[in-house]
Write a protein that holds these residues in place. Structure first.
Motif, PDB file in Angstrom:
ATOM      1  N   VAL A  60     -43.090  -6.485 -10.406  1.00 32.97           N
ATOM      2  CA  VAL A  60     -44.306  -6.870  -9.704  1.00 32.97           C
ATOM      3  C   VAL A  60     -44.101  -6.739  -8.202  1.00 32.97           C
ATOM      4  N   ALA A  61     -45.186  -6.399  -7.511  1.00 26.57           N
ATOM      5  CA  ALA A  61     -45.192  -6.356  -6.055  1.00 26.57           C
ATOM      6  C   ALA A  61     -45.920  -7.580  -5.522  1.00 26.57           C
ATOM      7  N   VAL A  62     -45.780  -7.824  -4.232  1.00 29.66           N
ATOM      8  CA  VAL A  62     -46.422  -8.986  -3.618  1.00 29.66           C
ATOM      9  C   VAL A  62     -47.937  -8.847  -3.737  1.00 29.66           C
ATOM     10  N   GLY A  63     -48.583  -9.863  -4.270  1.00 27.10           N
ATOM     11  CA  GLY A  63     -50.032  -9.857  -4.409  1.00 27.10           C
ATOM     12  C   GLY A  63     -50.553  -9.191  -5.668  1.00 27.10           C
ATOM     13  N   GLU A  64     -49.679  -8.640  -6.488  1.00 25.26           N
ATOM     14  CA  GLU A  64     -50.135  -7.977  -7.709  1.00 25.26           C
ATOM     15  C   GLU A  64     -50.643  -9.010  -8.717  1.00 25.26           C
ATOM     16  N   VAL A  65     -51.772  -8.699  -9.350  1.00 21.11           N
ATOM     17  CA  VAL A  65     -52.396  -9.634 -10.283  1.00 21.11           C
ATOM     18  C   VAL A  65     -51.639  -9.637 -11.609  1.00 21.11           C
ATOM     19  N   ILE A  66     -51.296 -10.833 -12.073  1.00 20.06           N
ATOM     20  CA  ILE A  66     -50.578 -10.997 -13.335  1.00 20.06           C
ATOM     21  C   ILE A  66     -51.548 -11.370 -14.458  1.00 20.06           C
ATOM     22  N   ALA A  67     -52.444 -12.299 -14.187  1.00 19.87           N
ATOM     23  CA  ALA A  67     -53.423 -12.743 -15.187  1.00 19.87           C
ATOM     24  C   ALA A  67     -54.565 -13.449 -14.457  1.00 19.87           C
ATOM     25  N   THR A  68     -55.684 -13.649 -15.161  1.00 22.19           N
ATOM     26  CA  THR A  68     -56.816 -14.386 -14.609  1.00 22.19           C
ATOM     27  C   THR A  68     -57.185 -15.521 -15.556  1.00 22.19           C
ATOM     28  N   LEU A  69     -57.596 -16.653 -14.947  1.00 15.08           N
ATOM     29  CA  LEU A  69     -58.000 -17.838 -15.694  1.00 15.08           C
ATOM     30  C   LEU A  69     -59.483 -18.112 -15.438  1.00 15.08           C
ATOM     31  N   ASP A  70     -60.054 -19.020 -16.202  1.00 15.79           N
ATOM     32  CA  ASP A  70     -61.468 -19.333 -16.078  1.00 15.79           C
ATOM     33  C   ASP A  70     -61.671 -20.845 -16.093  1.00 15.79           C
TER      34      ASP A  70
END
Length: 414
Positions: free
Chosen positions: A93-103
Motif C-alpha cells: 500500500v502507498a500513503v493515502g491508498e484506499v483499503i476499504a469503505t464503511l457505512d
C-alpha cells in the motif's frame, strides 16, 4: 504272458518325504542364518562425514518469520458496516491508498448538527459583543457627564473662593460648592470603577463564548474526521499485514480494521525451543537465512512467556536486506551462543542429540566398517561436538542405521 506290476506306492511316498525334510532343513538354516550376518549397502545410499578439528561456533537453531519493526494499527472510529473492500492482507500500500469503505448514515447527520451548533455559537458571540458595546457606551456616557459636571463645579468653586474671601457671597454658598465638587469626584471614581469592572466582565463573557465556539469547532472537526474515517486509507507506505474485514461485517468503536507494517525496517521473530532458550542472551549474534541469502542480526528481546514449548526471541536486522525480505516471510536462523577455539566435530548424524551417546558405523581405510559408540557434546547448527569415541579425519556413516546398530549387524559398503 508275464504281467508287469507297477512300483509299490509306499516306496514313492517315502522318497518324497525325505526330499521334503531336506528342503525344510535348508530353509530353516537360511532363515536363522549365521550370527554374524552382513548387510551390504551402496556407497551412494548412505551419507559419510569426516571428523574435523578446529574452531567452531555453538549455535541454537530456530525458525520464525520476518516482522515489521514499525507497525501502524488502524481501528474503527465509530460503529459502522463494511461496505466495500479494495485490498486484502499481503498487498503493498502507498500513503493515502484506499483499503476499504464503511457505512454509517448517522455520521452525516452528526456533521450537520455540529455545523449548526457552531453557527449558533458564532451568532451568540456577535450578539454578545453588540450588547456589550451598548452597555459600555452607556457607562462611558455617564462617566463623561460626571466629568463635565465636575469640571464645571471646579470652575465655580474657583470663582466663588475669591468672592467668599471678599465677603461678596456667604461662606455657606462656598461650602455647598465645595461639597458638590467632592461629591462629583466620588461619583466619577465610582463610575470609572464600574466601567473597569464592565470591561473585565465583557472580556470574561467573550472568553467563555469563544471557548464554546472552540468546542463546537472541535466537535465539528471530530464529526468530519469520523465521517472521513469511513474511508479506510493507509497512513504510511508498507505492506498490509492483517486485514480482518468482510463485506457486511458490523464494527464497533475500537475494532481492528487493518495492520500495516513497514517493508524497509524489519526484524526477525524467532521461536526457540524452551529447552534451549536458557543459552540465549541479548546481544548474541544471529545468522538469519532469508531464502538463499544470509544476514547477520543481534538478539534484541527475549519474551518471558512460554507458548507451545517455545519462547519468542526478537532479532534486530541491518537496514540493508535481500530483495526477497518482506513481512510474514518464513525464515530459519542460528543463534551463536558460544565460540570454541578448538573442537572435534562432525556433521550431525541422524537422530543424534546433544550430550548423548550413539552407535555409529566407522568406515575404515580399507572400506570395511565397524560399529562404535561415540559420545557427543553440544550442537552447533549442522554440526555436533564429539567428546570421545572418534578421532580427527575418521570417516563415519551419519545416515540413520539405528535399527541395524541395535541388532549388532555388520555393514559392508559396495
Amino acid at each position: 504272458m508275464d504281467v508287469i506290476k507297477p512300483p509299490e506306492p509306499t516306496k514313492r511316498w517315502r522318497r518324497w518325504m525325505w526330499g521334503l525334510v531336506v528342503c525344510v532343513f535348508g530353509v530353516s538354516v537360511w532363515l536363522i542364518g549365521p550370527s554374524d550376518q552382513i548387510t551390504r549397502l551402496g556407497r551412494h545410499d548412505v551419507l559419510i562425514a569426516t571428523v574435523e578439528y578446529g574452531p567452531l561456533s555453538i549455535g541454537v537453531d530456530s525458525f520464525g518469520v520476518l516482522r515489521s519493526a514499525e507497525q501502524h494499527l488502524i481501528t474503527a472510529d465509530s460503529d459502522a458496516v463494511v461496505k466495500q473492500i479494495y485490498l486484502k492482507a499481503g498487498a503493498s500500500v502507498a500513503v493515502g491508498e484506499v483499503i476499504a469503505t464503511l457505512d454509517n448514515p448517522d455520521l452525516s447527520l452528526a456533521v450537520a448538527q455540529a455545523q449548526q451548533a457552531l453557527q449558533s455559537s458564532d451568532m451568540a458571540l456577535q450578539q454578545l459583543i453588540l450588547n456589550q458595546q451598548r452597555e459600555f457606551l452607556s457607562e462611558q456616557t455617564a462617566l463623561d457627564k460626571l466629568t463635565g459636571d465636575l469640571a464645571t463645579a471646579r470652575l465655580r468653586l474657583q470663582a466663588e473662593q475669591g468672592l467668599a474671601e471678599k465677603g461678596i457671597i456667604s461662606h455657606l454658598v462656598f461650602a455647598q460648592t465645595q461639597s458638590r465638587v467632592a461629591n462629583l469626584v466620588r461619583q466619577m471614581q465610582s463610575a470609572q470603577q464600574r466601567l473597569d469592572q464592565l470591561k473585565k466582565l465583557h472580556a470574561s463573557a467573550q472568553q467563555l463564548a469563544s471557548q464554546r465556539i472552540a468546542i463546537r469547532r472541535q466537535e465539528l472537526a471530530r464529526s468530519r474526521a469520523r465521517l472521513a474515517a469511513l474511508t479506510i486509507t493507509a497512513p504510511v507506505a508498507g505492506i498490509l499485514e492483517r486485514m480482518p474485514l468482510a463485506v457486511g461485517q458490523r464494527l464497533t468503536v475500537g475494532d481492528e480494521t487493518a495492520l500495516i507494517g513497514s517493508q524497509t525496517q524489519l526484524l526477525a521473530e524467532l521461536r526457540v525451543p524452551q529447552s534451549q532458550v536458557q543459552k540465549v542472551l541479548p546481544g548474541q549474534t544471529v545468522t538469519v537465512r532469508i531464502r538463499d541469502q544470509q544476514v547477520t542480526g543481534t538478539v534484541g528481546r527475549i519474551d518471558p512467556v512460554v507458548a507451545e514449548n517455545s519462547v519468542k526471541v526478537e532479532v534486530a536486522l541491518p537496514q540493508t536486506l535481500p530483495k526477497a525480505a518482506r513481512p510474514m516471510l518464513s525464515i530459519d536462523a542460528s543463534i551463536t551462543v558460544a565460540e570454541l577455539d578448538q573442537a572435534l566435530y562432525i556433521r550431525r548424524p541422524a537422530n543424534v542429540r546433544e550430550q548423548q551417546a550413539a552407535q555409529l558405523y566407522r568406515v575404515r581405510e580399507d572400506g570395511a566398517t565397524e560399529l562404535k559408540t561415540v559420545q557427543f557434546g553440544a550442537l552447533a547448527g549442522r554440526y555436533v561436538v564429539i567428546e570421545q569415541g572418534a578421532e580427527k579425519n575418521q570417516r563415519w556413516i551419519i545416515s540413520d542405521l539405528s535399527n541395524l546398530a541395535q541388532q549388532g549387524v555388520q555393514v559392508a559398503l559396495n
